[in-house]
Scaffold this motif. Structure first.
Motif, PDB file in Angstrom:
ATOM      1  N   TYR A  28       7.851  16.830  11.243  1.00 23.91           N
ATOM      2  CA  TYR A  28       7.356  15.924  10.195  1.00 23.91           C
ATOM      3  C   TYR A  28       5.872  16.152   9.902  1.00 23.91           C
ATOM      4  CZ  TYR A  28      11.627  13.450  11.602  1.00 23.91           C
ATOM      5  OH  TYR A  28      12.918  13.134  11.934  1.00 23.91           O
ATOM      6  N   ARG A  66      23.012  27.082   9.846  1.00 16.13           N
ATOM      7  CA  ARG A  66      22.012  26.623   8.892  1.00 16.13           C
ATOM      8  C   ARG A  66      22.617  25.969   7.658  1.00 16.13           C
ATOM      9  NH1 ARG A  66      19.424  25.048  11.488  1.00 16.13           N
ATOM     10  NH2 ARG A  66      17.573  24.877  10.183  1.00 16.13           N
ATOM     11  N   ASN A 113      13.659   8.079  11.590  1.00 12.95           N
ATOM     12  CA  ASN A 113      14.580   8.946  12.332  1.00 12.95           C
ATOM     13  C   ASN A 113      15.310   8.125  13.397  1.00 12.95           C
ATOM     14  OD1 ASN A 113      14.089  11.400  14.956  1.00 12.95           O
ATOM     15  ND2 ASN A 113      15.847  11.166  13.628  1.00 12.95           N
ATOM     16  N   GLY A 130      18.944  20.762   8.200  1.00 10.00           N
ATOM     17  CA  GLY A 130      18.159  19.564   7.920  1.00 10.00           C
ATOM     18  C   GLY A 130      16.689  19.915   7.739  1.00 10.00           C
ATOM     19  N   SER A 131      16.241  20.951   8.419  1.00  9.58           N
ATOM     20  CA  SER A 131      14.834  21.360   8.335  1.00  9.58           C
ATOM     21  C   SER A 131      14.431  21.663   6.900  1.00  9.58           C
ATOM     22  CB  SER A 131      14.584  22.611   9.185  1.00  9.58           C
ATOM     23  OG  SER A 131      14.917  22.367  10.520  1.00  9.58           O
ATOM     24  N   LEU A 139      14.108  18.523   4.808  1.00  7.72           N
ATOM     25  CA  LEU A 139      12.831  17.838   5.040  1.00  7.72           C
ATOM     26  C   LEU A 139      11.700  18.549   4.299  1.00  7.72           C
ATOM     27  CD1 LEU A 139      13.187  17.214   8.889  1.00  7.72           C
ATOM     28  CD2 LEU A 139      13.127  15.429   7.128  1.00  7.72           C
TER      29      LEU A 139
HETATM   30  C1  LIG Z   1      15.293  14.721  14.280  1.00  9.20           C
HETATM   31  C2  LIG Z   1      15.652  16.057  13.770  1.00  9.20           C
HETATM   32  N1  LIG Z   1      15.723  16.261  12.447  1.00  9.20           N
HETATM   33  C3  LIG Z   1      16.056  17.447  11.919  1.00  9.20           C
HETATM   34  C4  LIG Z   1      16.321  18.525  12.736  1.00  9.20           C
HETATM   35  C5  LIG Z   1      16.631  19.848  12.070  1.00  9.20           C
HETATM   36  O1  LIG Z   1      17.920  20.229  12.238  1.00  9.20           O
HETATM   37  P1  LIG Z   1      18.493  21.567  11.577  1.00  9.20           P
HETATM   38  O2  LIG Z   1      18.843  22.472  12.708  1.00  9.20           O
HETATM   39  O3  LIG Z   1      19.698  21.121  10.818  1.00  9.20           O
HETATM   40  O4  LIG Z   1      17.463  22.147  10.694  1.00  9.20           O
HETATM   41  C6  LIG Z   1      16.262  18.385  14.119  1.00  9.20           C
HETATM   42  C7  LIG Z   1      16.510  19.541  15.013  1.00  9.20           C
HETATM   43  O5  LIG Z   1      16.177  19.546  16.171  1.00  9.20           O
HETATM   44  C8  LIG Z   1      15.912  17.117  14.651  1.00  9.20           C
HETATM   45  O6  LIG Z   1      15.830  16.910  15.967  1.00  9.20           O
END
Ligand SMILES: Cc1ncc(COP(=O)(O)O)c(C=O)c1O
Length: 368
Positions: free
Chosen positions: A124, A234, A164, A96-97, A100
């Motif tokens: 963010y 990942r 979120n 998810g990182s 974003l």
């Molecule tokens: C609210 C939120 N968004 C995105 C992520 C990112 O997750 P990922 O490990 O899939 O990059 C996290 C990870 O802690 C998170 O808490």
């Protein structure tokens, strides 16, 4: 003073306050600092990755992800979220990182305002800053939910609003009414909503509703990371109106090429295979939440019971937070999540029940 030079926008961002805690504490430490499932990735997912390795599926994949996985993610949206997407609207990312990151790079021009809750997830503000945007916190109400009316006052003229829910670090789940009101108001004013729904499966009483149900200009960010206990693999994705995809893909193509091939096959098994591990994890998190909440309220802390994710955001006061950490109870001080909650600490209950009981016992002893 460093002898090398760095870009000012990177230098202006602090190192994540959470990563610092990864190896914190001595042998006796109880680490409630880390936001990742303590469960192992389910076996059928691991087996799919091993089979992919054996079959030699170890080269680059299409930049946007293997077609089967993009289709499986569309099927997941239809099954779980009541949303209809086509594979062309899905971009598979390194967690998810990265999703974003791509959204910020592709949408934010220098000086654009990027809104998210304060306290909120650490990435963010940093990613908005890297993209040249201006990060801006939206305050929460006393129950740690978004104050919709106050948020509306900030939405005019913003470029992105990151929504979120379930929320990190609060564990708050926004109601359908709030999600709808925020999305409609934002989209009416040309503000793109970025819906970070990585904790969607860890909701205990309320129901999770996807923001994309309420507006056209919504980019959903999600990942296999938390849902299937796959943080290290990942794999994440974004789902968006189709015209956003080529722009996000450009950034992804040049910076990342593709998400890890083997991990994509693992994620394919996760989304298409047996789902029973997910409710099993949810029920264990629920039991842990109840245990930790009973323990902390029993010590006299007064705060609403969190409704989702695996976090508890507890008003303890700075002195006790510091003393708890010194005594080996590793929790994350509120400053790590913004500017507005320095008297709070985030507890992650993605750890064994026994650790939660020991942590409560230790904090209780400090208070005596
Ligand atoms: C609210 C939120 N968004 C995105 C992520 C990112 O997750 P990922 O490990 O899939 O990059 C996290 C990870 O802690 C998170 O808490």
């Amino acid at each position: 003073m460093s002898k090398h030079r760095y870009a000012g926008r990177v230098r202006s961002v602090e190192m994540s306050g959470i990563r610092k805690l990864f190896d914190a504490g001595g042998p006796d430490a109880i680490n409630l600092g880390i936001g990742q499932p303590d469960f192992d990735t389910p076996d059928h997912i691991k087996e799919a990755a091993i089979a992919a390795i054996r079959a030699g599926k170890t080269g680059y994949t299409p930049n946007a992800g293997i077609p089967e996985l993009r289709e499986a993610i569309c099927a997941k949206f239809a099954r779980e979220n009541g949303l209809s997407y086509r594979p062309e609207q899905i971009l598979v990312t390194a967690g998810g990182s990265e999703a974003l990151h791509l959204v910020m790079e592709a949408l934010v021009d220098p000086g654009d305002r990027v809104l998210f809750t304060d306290p909120g997830f650490v990435s963010y503000a940093a990613l908005a800053t890297f993209a040249g945007g201006r990060p801006e916190g939206v305050s929460l109400d006393a129950t740690l939910h978004i104050d919709v009316e106050r948020a509306k006052e900030q939405l005019d003229g913003a470029r992105i609003f990151v929504l979120n829910t379930p929320g990190n670090p609060t564990g708050a789940v926004e109601s359908e009414e709030s999600v709808r009101a925020l999305v409609e108001y934002a989209n009416d004013r040309g503000v793109t909503v970025v819906a970070d729904e990585v904790y969607e499966h860890f909701v205990y009483e309320k129901k999770h509703v996807s923001a994309a149900r309420f507006g056209e200009d919504v980019i959903t960010v999600n990942a296999a990371s938390k849902t299937y206990a796959m943080t290290g693999w990942r794999v994440g994705y974004l789902a968006a109106p189709e015209d956003y995809i080529p722009e996000c893909l450009k950034v992804h193509q040049y910076a990342q090429a593709c998400a890890t091939s083997v991990s994509q096959y693992a994620a394919l098994a996760a989304y298409t295979g047996d789902q029973s591990a997910v409710p099993a994890m949810r029920e264990e998190y629920r039991a842990r939440r109840d245990l930790l909440y009973a323990g902390l309220t029993g010590l006299g802390f007064d705060f609403p019971r969190p409704e989702g994710a695996f976090y508890m955001f507890v008003p303890m006061g700075r002195t006790l937070i510091r003393r708890a950490i010194e005594s080996g109870v590793i929790i994350v001080p509120g400053e790590a999540f913004g500017t507005r909650a320095p008297d709070y600490a985030r507890f992650s209950y993605a750890t064994a029940r026994e650790n939660l009981s020991r942590a409560v016992g230790r904090i209780g002893a400090l208070m005596e």
